[in-house]
Design an enzyme around this catalytic site. Sequence first.
Site, PDB file in Angstrom:
ATOM      1  N   LYS A   1      20.601   7.448 -18.136  1.00  0.00           N
ATOM      2  CA  LYS A   1      20.474   8.790 -17.558  1.00  0.00           C
ATOM      3  C   LYS A   1      19.093   9.038 -16.955  1.00  0.00           C
ATOM      4  O   LYS A   1      18.147   8.295 -17.190  1.00  0.00           O
ATOM      5  CB  LYS A   1      20.837   9.861 -18.598  1.00  0.00           C
ATOM      6  CG  LYS A   1      22.356   9.977 -18.762  1.00  0.00           C
ATOM      7  CD  LYS A   1      22.764  11.087 -19.689  1.00  0.00           C
ATOM      8  CE  LYS A   1      24.307  11.131 -19.767  1.00  0.00           C
ATOM      9  NZ  LYS A   1      24.768  12.095 -20.795  1.00  0.00           N
TER      10      LYS A   1
ATOM     11  N   ARG B   1      27.145   6.791 -26.964  1.00  0.00           N
ATOM     12  CA  ARG B   1      27.971   6.510 -25.775  1.00  0.00           C
ATOM     13  C   ARG B   1      27.132   5.721 -24.764  1.00  0.00           C
ATOM     14  O   ARG B   1      26.126   6.237 -24.278  1.00  0.00           O
ATOM     15  CB  ARG B   1      28.449   7.842 -25.185  1.00  0.00           C
ATOM     16  CG  ARG B   1      29.340   7.713 -23.962  1.00  0.00           C
ATOM     17  CD  ARG B   1      29.746   9.098 -23.450  1.00  0.00           C
ATOM     18  NE  ARG B   1      30.595   9.017 -22.270  1.00  0.00           N
ATOM     19  CZ  ARG B   1      30.131   8.913 -21.031  1.00  0.00           C
ATOM     20  NH1 ARG B   1      28.841   8.900 -20.786  1.00  0.00           N
ATOM     21  NH2 ARG B   1      30.979   8.821 -20.025  1.00  0.00           N
TER      22      ARG B   1
HETATM   23  C1  8Y4 Z   1      23.657   6.797 -14.665  1.00  0.00           C
HETATM   24  C2  8Y4 Z   1      24.835   6.587 -15.324  1.00  0.00           C
HETATM   25  C3  8Y4 Z   1      23.165   8.062 -14.569  1.00  0.00           C
HETATM   26  C4  8Y4 Z   1      25.504   7.648 -15.894  1.00  0.00           C
HETATM   27  C5  8Y4 Z   1      23.839   9.110 -15.127  1.00  0.00           C
HETATM   28  C6  8Y4 Z   1      25.025   8.914 -15.797  1.00  0.00           C
HETATM   29  C7  8Y4 Z   1      28.277  12.286 -21.493  1.00  0.00           C
HETATM   30  C8  8Y4 Z   1      29.675  12.366 -21.444  1.00  0.00           C
HETATM   31  C9  8Y4 Z   1      28.907  11.830 -19.491  1.00  0.00           C
HETATM   32  C10 8Y4 Z   1      27.613  12.564 -22.729  1.00  0.00           C
HETATM   33  C11 8Y4 Z   1      29.796  12.933 -23.661  1.00  0.00           C
HETATM   34  C12 8Y4 Z   1      26.589  10.065 -17.291  1.00  0.00           C
HETATM   35  C13 8Y4 Z   1      31.428  12.067 -19.682  1.00  0.00           C
HETATM   36  C14 8Y4 Z   1      27.170  11.416 -17.382  1.00  0.00           C
HETATM   37  N1  8Y4 Z   1      27.817  11.933 -20.268  1.00  0.00           N
HETATM   38  N2  8Y4 Z   1      30.438  12.680 -22.518  1.00  0.00           N
HETATM   39  N3  8Y4 Z   1      30.048  12.077 -20.184  1.00  0.00           N
HETATM   40  N4  8Y4 Z   1      28.427  12.886 -23.780  1.00  0.00           N
HETATM   41  N5  8Y4 Z   1      30.501  13.243 -24.743  1.00  0.00           N
HETATM   42  N6  8Y4 Z   1      25.669  10.016 -16.300  1.00  0.00           N
HETATM   43  O1  8Y4 Z   1      26.395  12.561 -22.854  1.00  0.00           O
HETATM   44  O2  8Y4 Z   1      26.930   9.162 -18.005  1.00  0.00           O
HETATM   45  S1  8Y4 Z   1      28.920  11.440 -17.786  1.00  0.00           S
END
Ligand code: 8Y4
Length: 282
Positions: free
Chosen positions: A221, A255
């Site tokens: 992130k 996660r």
């Molecule tokens: C690079 C890769 C940059 C991924 C940003 C991201 C969470 C979630 C997401 C979380 C739960 C993400 C669906 C965002 N984050 N579900 N989901 N908790 N429960 N961004 O933190 O991975 S999506």
Amino acid sequence: MHWQTARFRIDLSRPRVMGIVNVTPDSFSDGGQHGTAAAGIAHCKRLVEEGADILDIGGESSRPGATLLTVEEEWQRIAPVLAEAVKLNVPISVDSFKAEVMRRALDAGADIVNDIHALESDEALRAVQAQPQAGVCLMHMRGDSQTMQGLAQYEDVTVEVGRYLDARARAVREAGIAAERIVLDPGYGFAKTTEHNLALLARQSELLKLGYPVLAGLSRKRMVGDLTGRPVGERLAGSLAAALAAVAQGARIIRVHDVAPTVDALTLWVAAGGSTGSTDRQ
Ligand code: 8Y4
């Protein structure tokens, strides 16, 4: 401590790894629908081989400004992957905030609903209610993927996230969903700046007072990028450290995208007697 889900009662005496499976045409460059499904299924198998305890399958990007899918579009993406994933003998979570997608996924054998809107919609609440044992992850965010960036303002982010999650857990329990089916998640990066994420991470164990296991998602992130100056493809080391920090602050489910390295890091952490937040001195 356990997490009750549809088919599995997940033992949380050690930290567990939830592997992310994004079923989006842009995550697998070939574009076509068949290729997307095949790549998603292959990814599920790979993550299980790498030691994932749970798979989190999602078809819609939750990123800021992402375009929204219809129920049919989202379901067409995840259905073929879900159909194979439920055969892998690990709990399957579906990452969706659409009640109809939740309903279909639970009917297709999914074990857990991962709702970034914490079952705020009555229809979503009913979808989970309809499955006597399904697990649910209630995550904090504000607004939606279009509006959340303007809503990142808090007096005390940890207290405000805690109040929200407490209210959501109460509402979900009042709807007849047992406490052992519920996990809470501070929602790193959702309507939060890097400063908010760091403040929340430093005091994450306060959320344990609410009485539920905590799930944390920090993998790749922006916070990791901001602190390391690294692009999204070079955030593994930062993400591993973030995962350990979250475990030290009491998270029981992490996660992540990078399952194998996270399993290794957690194995060493636990073997070396690293803090896992809840029972030992903070
Ligand atoms: C690079 C890769 C940059 C991924 C940003 C991201 C969470 C979630 C997401 C979380 C739960 C993400 C669906 C965002 N984050 N579900 N989901 N908790 N429960 N961004 O933190 O991975 S999506």
